[in-house]
Scaffold this motif. Structure first.
Motif, mmCIF file in Angstrom:
data_model
loop_
_atom_site.group_PDB
_atom_site.id
_atom_site.type_symbol
_atom_site.label_atom_id
_atom_site.label_comp_id
_atom_site.label_asym_id
_atom_site.label_seq_id
_atom_site.Cartn_x
_atom_site.Cartn_y
_atom_site.Cartn_z
ATOM 1 N N ARG A 172 -27.448 -38.526 -77.599
ATOM 2 C CA ARG A 172 -26.215 -39.035 -77.017
ATOM 3 C C ARG A 172 -25.094 -39.004 -78.030
ATOM 4 N N THR A 173 -23.919 -38.690 -77.577
ATOM 5 C CA THR A 173 -22.729 -38.709 -78.422
ATOM 6 C C THR A 173 -22.040 -40.047 -78.208
ATOM 7 N N PRO A 174 -21.736 -40.749 -79.316
ATOM 8 C CA PRO A 174 -21.047 -42.035 -79.129
ATOM 9 C C PRO A 174 -19.653 -41.833 -78.555
ATOM 10 N N VAL A 175 -19.293 -42.704 -77.627
ATOM 11 C CA VAL A 175 -17.980 -42.636 -76.983
ATOM 12 C C VAL A 175 -17.200 -43.876 -77.410
ATOM 13 N N HIS A 176 -16.021 -43.677 -77.950
ATOM 14 C CA HIS A 176 -15.172 -44.775 -78.370
ATOM 15 C C HIS A 176 -14.117 -45.037 -77.306
ATOM 16 N N HIS A 177 -13.997 -46.309 -76.861
ATOM 17 C CA HIS A 177 -13.013 -46.666 -75.837
ATOM 18 C C HIS A 177 -11.835 -47.339 -76.459
#
Length: 63
Positions: free
Chosen positions: A58-63
């Motif tokens: 999984r690629t980390p997603v920054h919000h």
């Protein structure tokens, strides 16, 4: 007035040509040996790099 090349000139020319050829071959062989020795010394000192195994795809997603 033209000059003639004497037999002594040709003899000295041949000797110098042979000396230059031999010196070039010897110098080239010496430099090749030096490079090979240097490469042989450097190769074992490098630690092997373990392959990276990613278990999390999984690629980390920054919000």
């Amino acid at each position: 007035m033209g000059t003639t090349l004497t037999p002594e000139f040709w003899r000295q020319f041949a000797v110098l040509l042979v000396i230059a050829t031999v010196a070039t071959a010897v110098l080239g062989a010496a430099l090749d040996a030096l490079v090979l020795r240097t490469r042989a010394r450097r190769t074992p000192q490098r630690p092997p790099v373990p392959p990276m195994v990613r278990t999390d795809r999984r690629t980390p997603v920054h919000h």
